[in-house]
Scaffold this motif. Structure first.
Motif, PDB file in Angstrom:
ATOM      1  N   ALA A   1       0.742  -1.271  -0.242  1.00 53.88           N
ATOM      2  CA  ALA A   1       0.186  -0.154  -0.047  1.00 53.88           C
ATOM      3  C   ALA A   1       0.868   1.243  -0.037  1.00 53.88           C
ATOM      4  N   ALA A   2       2.186   1.066   0.497  1.00 56.39           N
ATOM      5  CA  ALA A   2       2.892   2.339   0.581  1.00 56.39           C
ATOM      6  C   ALA A   2       3.491   2.582  -0.837  1.00 56.39           C
ATOM      7  N   SER A   3       3.706   1.475  -1.643  1.00 54.91           N
ATOM      8  CA  SER A   3       4.251   1.519  -2.922  1.00 54.91           C
ATOM      9  C   SER A   3       3.376   1.831  -4.056  1.00 54.91           C
ATOM     10  N   LEU A   4       1.988   1.326  -4.149  1.00 58.05           N
ATOM     11  CA  LEU A   4       1.038   1.352  -5.223  1.00 58.05           C
ATOM     12  C   LEU A   4       0.022   1.653  -4.637  1.00 58.05           C
ATOM     13  N   ASP A   5      -0.735   2.757  -5.285  1.00 58.83           N
ATOM     14  CA  ASP A   5      -2.008   3.302  -5.108  1.00 58.83           C
ATOM     15  C   ASP A   5      -3.143   2.333  -5.216  1.00 58.83           C
ATOM     16  N   LEU A   6      -3.041   1.206  -6.260  1.00 64.12           N
ATOM     17  CA  LEU A   6      -4.110   0.381  -6.438  1.00 64.12           C
ATOM     18  C   LEU A   6      -4.275  -0.600  -5.024  1.00 64.12           C
ATOM     19  N   VAL A   7      -2.949  -1.077  -4.531  1.00 60.05           N
ATOM     20  CA  VAL A   7      -3.196  -1.769  -3.199  1.00 60.05           C
ATOM     21  C   VAL A   7      -3.779  -1.073  -2.264  1.00 60.05           C
ATOM     22  N   ARG A   8      -3.277   0.306  -2.138  1.00 57.63           N
ATOM     23  CA  ARG A   8      -3.828   1.166  -1.002  1.00 57.63           C
ATOM     24  C   ARG A   8      -5.546   1.542  -1.369  1.00 57.63           C
ATOM     25  N   PHE A   9      -5.964   1.586  -2.431  1.00 55.43           N
ATOM     26  CA  PHE A   9      -7.247   1.660  -2.858  1.00 55.43           C
ATOM     27  C   PHE A   9      -8.198   0.570  -2.573  1.00 55.43           C
ATOM     28  N   ARG A  10      -7.426  -0.663  -2.760  1.00 53.11           N
ATOM     29  CA  ARG A  10      -8.285  -1.957  -2.399  1.00 53.11           C
ATOM     30  C   ARG A  10      -8.305  -2.111  -1.052  1.00 53.11           C
ATOM     31  N   GLU A  11      -7.225  -1.891  -0.191  1.00 52.37           N
ATOM     32  CA  GLU A  11      -7.228  -1.874   1.277  1.00 52.37           C
ATOM     33  C   GLU A  11      -8.231  -1.251   1.905  1.00 52.37           C
ATOM     34  N   LEU A  12      -8.476   0.351   1.517  1.00 56.93           N
ATOM     35  CA  LEU A  12      -9.346   1.182   1.889  1.00 56.93           C
ATOM     36  C   LEU A  12     -10.613   0.903   1.801  1.00 56.93           C
ATOM     37  N   LEU A  13     -11.001   0.256   0.578  1.00 58.98           N
ATOM     38  CA  LEU A  13     -12.291  -0.270   0.141  1.00 58.98           C
ATOM     39  C   LEU A  13     -12.737  -1.410   1.258  1.00 58.98           C
ATOM     40  N   GLY A  14     -11.795  -2.468   1.267  1.00 60.47           N
ATOM     41  CA  GLY A  14     -12.124  -3.577   2.121  1.00 60.47           C
ATOM     42  C   GLY A  14     -12.446  -3.090   3.628  1.00 60.47           C
ATOM     43  N   ALA A  15     -11.491  -2.210   4.154  1.00 58.06           N
ATOM     44  CA  ALA A  15     -11.667  -1.847   5.466  1.00 58.06           C
ATOM     45  C   ALA A  15     -13.239  -0.942   5.721  1.00 58.06           C
ATOM     46  N   GLY A  16     -13.334  -0.241   4.602  1.00 54.12           N
ATOM     47  CA  GLY A  16     -14.575   0.545   4.649  1.00 54.12           C
ATOM     48  C   GLY A  16     -15.870  -0.417   4.675  1.00 54.12           C
ATOM     49  N   TYR A  17     -15.861  -1.355   3.635  1.00 53.81           N
ATOM     50  CA  TYR A  17     -16.962  -2.344   3.734  1.00 53.81           C
ATOM     51  C   TYR A  17     -17.147  -3.083   4.753  1.00 53.81           C
ATOM     52  N   ALA A  18     -16.285  -3.381   5.767  1.00 49.92           N
ATOM     53  CA  ALA A  18     -16.213  -4.241   6.736  1.00 49.92           C
ATOM     54  C   ALA A  18     -16.704  -3.477   8.160  1.00 49.92           C
ATOM     55  N   THR A  19     -16.665  -1.996   8.034  1.00 52.14           N
ATOM     56  CA  THR A  19     -16.626  -1.478   9.415  1.00 52.14           C
ATOM     57  C   THR A  19     -17.827  -1.607   9.955  1.00 52.14           C
ATOM     58  N   GLY A  20     -18.984  -1.452   9.112  1.00 58.48           N
ATOM     59  CA  GLY A  20     -20.524  -1.442   9.627  1.00 58.48           C
ATOM     60  C   GLY A  20     -21.055  -0.145  10.200  1.00 58.48           C
ATOM     61  N   GLU A  21     -20.204   0.709  10.192  1.00 59.12           N
ATOM     62  CA  GLU A  21     -20.456   2.260  10.828  1.00 59.12           C
ATOM     63  C   GLU A  21     -20.599   3.203   9.529  1.00 59.12           C
ATOM     64  N   PRO A  22     -21.705   3.906   9.260  1.00 57.48           N
ATOM     65  CA  PRO A  22     -22.013   4.447   8.181  1.00 57.48           C
ATOM     66  C   PRO A  22     -20.834   5.580   8.021  1.00 57.48           C
ATOM     67  N   GLU A  23     -20.532   6.523   8.913  1.00 55.10           N
ATOM     68  CA  GLU A  23     -19.806   7.449   8.984  1.00 55.10           C
ATOM     69  C   GLU A  23     -18.314   7.030   8.755  1.00 55.10           C
ATOM     70  N   ALA A  24     -17.850   6.034   9.484  1.00 58.63           N
ATOM     71  CA  ALA A  24     -16.460   5.450   9.210  1.00 58.63           C
ATOM     72  C   ALA A  24     -16.274   4.960   7.976  1.00 58.63           C
ATOM     73  N   GLU A  25     -17.544   4.408   7.526  1.00 58.53           N
ATOM     74  CA  GLU A  25     -17.403   3.736   5.750  1.00 58.53           C
ATOM     75  C   GLU A  25     -17.212   4.653   4.911  1.00 58.53           C
ATOM     76  N   LEU A  26     -17.986   6.034   5.068  1.00 55.45           N
ATOM     77  CA  LEU A  26     -18.022   7.056   4.066  1.00 55.45           C
ATOM     78  C   LEU A  26     -16.704   7.594   4.402  1.00 55.45           C
ATOM     79  N   ARG A  27     -15.871   7.864   5.362  1.00 56.29           N
ATOM     80  CA  ARG A  27     -14.620   8.352   5.384  1.00 56.29           C
ATOM     81  C   ARG A  27     -13.616   7.580   4.686  1.00 56.29           C
ATOM     82  N   LEU A  28     -13.341   6.124   4.860  1.00 57.90           N
ATOM     83  CA  LEU A  28     -12.656   5.470   4.222  1.00 57.90           C
ATOM     84  C   LEU A  28     -12.773   5.178   2.777  1.00 57.90           C
ATOM     85  N   LEU A  29     -14.245   5.287   2.433  1.00 58.64           N
ATOM     86  CA  LEU A  29     -14.501   5.202   1.008  1.00 58.64           C
ATOM     87  C   LEU A  29     -13.929   6.358   0.105  1.00 58.64           C
ATOM     88  N   ARG A  30     -14.241   7.536   0.732  1.00 53.24           N
ATOM     89  CA  ARG A  30     -14.088   8.708   0.197  1.00 53.24           C
ATOM     90  C   ARG A  30     -12.364   8.820   0.215  1.00 53.24           C
TER      91      ARG A  30
END
Length: 356
Positions: free
Chosen positions: A89-118
């Motif tokens: 994630a530190a060297s490739l934006d695509l890896v970081r992008f997918r990590e953030l999406l995964g964390a957002g989808y798994a959080t279950g809290e709308p505001e936190a998910e919205l922040r991670l997806l943005r």
């Protein structure tokens, strides 16, 4: 755009074979990419006779490019059957992008998910692969990336609506729905946001715009979800799981009157109140339910037919005949060419624009 950065300065790569090779490795980071696939990425179906040695030369050029920008050359490994590029994630934006999406989808809290997806979407730099000369990547890999983005932005809009920020999200939803008309969920979200903002006529106009576009482009109607939403808005029902605003309280009924003293042509049969026929026509035309033709003639819009059917189904479950035109009160007869003491007025405003 495919670019290399050292954290302070970014360089966009020129369209070249090493750029196509790098894109193929980055899209499959941390996985072995076969020699055959890489050859087809670079040369298409016309692989040179010495394809493996030519591919090795491209790898060497890419490693020299990495060295020029201070990137370790051992990021690209030669492994049995192909090559592998190691990235995180530190060297490739695509890896970081997918990590953030995964964390957002798994959080279950709308505001936190919205922040991670943005945060994930902020890494997006369109147009994708614009400087990568590879038909295979544009045909087979680019649609997968776009689908990841579409799912993420669709989820962001769902969360904005869920959190009650329909007014704040309108501009973003509007521009996205225009840019991706075939992704019907964006138009559905736009209609929901407009309806919640009290802009019901504009929400219905968006449905008509998309319906016209799909009919011209593909010869099909909008999907069932959009059709149900249009009918719900016509009926004044709530959308998107939120309660609709309470209906306006009707005025109190007038005192009982002698039926013989009531003018049936100039009064509302429900309340016994006088009705201005010209204002009725203006309202119907302004709402897009009638279209005014030459010499005061009118054509019933499809919306009025749908509304009539919906009202009949809501009232007693029966079916109502489709109207060919609404009754014209005497006070509006100047528009139809019949003699009257009321001076003839110009036509009312037209429909909302429906350009895609």
């Amino acid at each position: 755009m495919l670019a290399v950065t050292d954290g302070s300065e970014s360089v966009v790569l020129q369209p070249s074979r090493p750029a196509a090779l790098l894109a193929a490795l980055l899209l499959n980071a941390n996985s072995v990419v076969s020699v055959d696939f890489l050859q087809r990425v670079i040369w298409g179906e016309e692989t040179p006779a010495q394809g493996k040695s030519a591919l090795h030369s491209c790898v060497l050029r890419l490693r020299r490019l990495f060295g020029k920008y201070g990137i370790a050359g051992n990021m690209i490994e030669a492994v049995p059957g192909g090559y592998r590029l190691t990235a995180d994630a530190a060297s490739l934006d695509l890896v970081r992008f997918r990590e953030l999406l995964g964390a957002g989808y798994a959080t279950g809290e709308p505001e936190a998910e919205l922040r991670l997806l943005r945060e994930a979407l902020a890494l997006w730099r369109p147009p994708l692969l614009a400087n990568v000369p590879s038909d295979l990547l544009h045909r087979d890999e680019l649609p997968k990336l776009q689908e990841e983005w579409l799912r993420a932005i669709e989820r962001v809009f769902d969360l904005e609506l869920e959190c009650g920020r329909h007014r704040e999200a309108l501009a973003d939803i509007w521009s996205t729905a225009r840019a991706y008309p075939l992704h019907e969920r964006f138009t559905e979200q736009l209609m929901e946001a407009l309806e919640r903002a009290g802009r019901r006529a504009e929400a219905l106009a968006e449905y008509r715009r998309l319906k016209s576009y799909l009919a011209q482009a593909l010869g099909v109607d909008p999907g069932s979800a959009l059709q149900r939403l249009e009918l719900a808005i016509l009926r004044g029902e709530s959308s998107g799981g939120q309660e609709a605003p309470p209906p306006r309280r009707p005025p109190p009924p007038p005192p009982a009157a002698d039926p013989a003293a009531t003018d049936p042509a100039g009064a509302d049969p429900a309340h016994g109140e006088p009705v201005d026929g010209g204002r009725v026509l203006d309202s119907l035309v302004g709402a897009g339910l009638l279209e005014e033709g030459p010499r005061g003639l009118y054509r019933v819009h499809e919306l009025l037919r749908v509304f009539t059917r919906a009202a009949a189904a809501r009232g007693d479950g029966g079916s109502a005949p489709e109207p060919s035109a609404p009754p014209i009160p005497p006070s509006a007869s100047a528009r139809t060419g019949h003699p009257t003491t009321e001076p003839q007025r110009p036509g009312a405003a037209g429909l909302h624009p429906t350009e895609a």
